[in-house]
Scaffold this motif. Structure first.
Motif: not given
Ligand code: ZN
Length: 411
Positions: A77, A79, A146, A247, A270, A322
């Motif tokens: 996960h 970004h 992502k 999410h 999460h 994340d």
């Molecule tokens: Zn995220």
């Protein structure tokens, strides 16, 4: 990058890997020193060196020197592709300003959207690579990336292209996720339904047809999309042949875990506010719970994900960084494991399974990577530690001795 055609034996390694069958429960044990035979990048056999060496004459020998060998780490996960920095917001928050006030003045996700829309493909690649390299230095061999900071077709596709380019520039696997429902794009302010409609009818089919996305992701939260909107979007994504992720339940309980499970999501991520019913739904669907302690720590949240309930229900728990510029600027899975242990009480075994076999499952890649077993890619990390717990315990240490991707050691 091609897999090595050499036959190689990684000898004398204490292997930590979830065994076949036990993989899903993270029931792994460290073995006495063993050898791993690699052929065309894949694991051909694991066992005592004296038995394997005669079967593979001429194999190149790599001596692990009795060190710990784990599957290569998987960050399921991130970004990590984005432009701009939000470090100034960090300072404003330290000075007492609220996240809401910062977002109102043009900060937050939309400030990253503005910066990312202006960045070229090359700029997106160039700014992501140092972060990717930091993860690689901690033993990473598979990375999820992502999109979601474009929210328009061109930028979303550019982000996904940048992610694919990273796979060509570094020795690692990249799984791409189209995060088309991350936030409402500024040109649709006040018109969520209009954007959802456009996403389903136009954006999703186009991105899916591009072949640049391996999965689809959405953000179900009061500040993002409602469960009803996500359900509609998920249906469209699945019609386009994309597996979904969510999410879910980060800041409130909108029953995102249940929603993800209803759509056979690969993962629900999460989960701070997920209740027992949501946990049971994840267990029934086989959806992986992705725990993201970086955002919890960085935002100084108080509500912890229901770890004990997840454990009882035998839901596979993955741990990820994340990595993002606003709420979790974290480029280390070793640190994420430490945070998961300290903040959420995960054991060493759970942390290691969380960044290997369970992370692979969260990406649907568990047949190819995530454990050290014959037939899978030889993606592995060799560590200078006496005990696996040191990987979780030693904050800021750089214990990676050598990393193998598809059987090839880093130089
Ligand atoms: Zn995220």
């Amino acid at each position: 990058m091609p897999a090595s055609s050499t036959t190689r034996i990684i000898a004398n390694g204490r292997i930590w890997s979830a065994a076949a069958g036990a993989a899903e429960r993270g029931g792994a044990l460290e073995s006495p020193p063993q050898a791993i035979v690699v052929h065309h990048g894949r694991i051909a056999a694991i066992g005592p060196l004296r038995e394997l060496q005669p079967r593979f004459p001429g194999a190149e020998l790599f001596d692990a020197g009795g060190r710990l060998v784990t599957p290569g780490f998987i960050d399921c996960h991130t970004h990590i592709v984005h432009a701009g920095t939000r470090a100034a917001e960090f300072e404003r928050r330290r000075a007492g300003e609220s996240y809401q006030s910062i977002a109102k003045s043009g900060g937050g996700i939309l400030s990253t959207v503005a910066a990312t829309r202006q960045a070229s493909l090359q700029q997106l690649i160039d700014t992501a690579l140092p972060r990717v390299d930091a993860l690689i230095a901690d033993g990473l061999t598979t990375l999820e990336v992502k999109s979601g900071y474009g929210l328009d077709l061109d930028t979303e596709l550019r982000m996904l292209r940048a992610a694919r380019a990273i796979a060509d520039l570094r020795a690692l696997n990249v799984a791409t996720t189209y995060l088309g429902a991350h936030a409402l794009p500024p040109e649709h302010a006040g018109d969520a339904e209009g954007y959802v409609q456009r996403l389903c009818a136009e954006l999703l089919p186009t991105v899916a047809a591009s072949g640049l996305a391996d999965a689809f992701d959405a953000y179900c939260e009061s500040v993002a999309f409602t469960p009803q909107q996500v359900a509609k979007i998920f249906q469209a994504a699945q019609q386009c042949g994309l597996r979904v992720k969510l999410h879910a339940d980060q800041l409130s309980n909108l029953h995102g875990a249940r929603l993800a499970a209803q759509h056979q999501a690969l993962s629900a991520d999460h989960l701070e506010y997920t209740d027992e019913e949501g946990v049971a739904a994840l267990a029934r669907a086989g959806t992986v719970a992705v725990i993201l302690p970086g955002a919890f720590y960085f935002l100084r949240e108080q509500q912890r994900p229901p770890i004990e309930a997840l454990r009882r229900a035998r839901v596979a728990m993955a741990v990820a960084t994340d990595c993002n510029p606003g709420t979790s600027p974290l480029c280390s899975l070793l640190t994420a494991m430490n945070l998961a242990a300290v903040e959420f009480g995960l054991t060493t075994e759970e942390c290691l399974a969380g960044v290997t076999c369970h992370a692979a499952r969260a990406l649907g890649l568990h047949d190819a990577v995530g454990t050290l077993e014959p037939g899978k890619w030889c993606d592995a990390a060799i560590w200078d530690v006496a005990h696996p717990a040191e990987l979780v315990n030693n904050l800021g240490a750089r214990p990676l001795h050598r990393r193998f991707w598809h059987g090839q050691p880093d130089a």
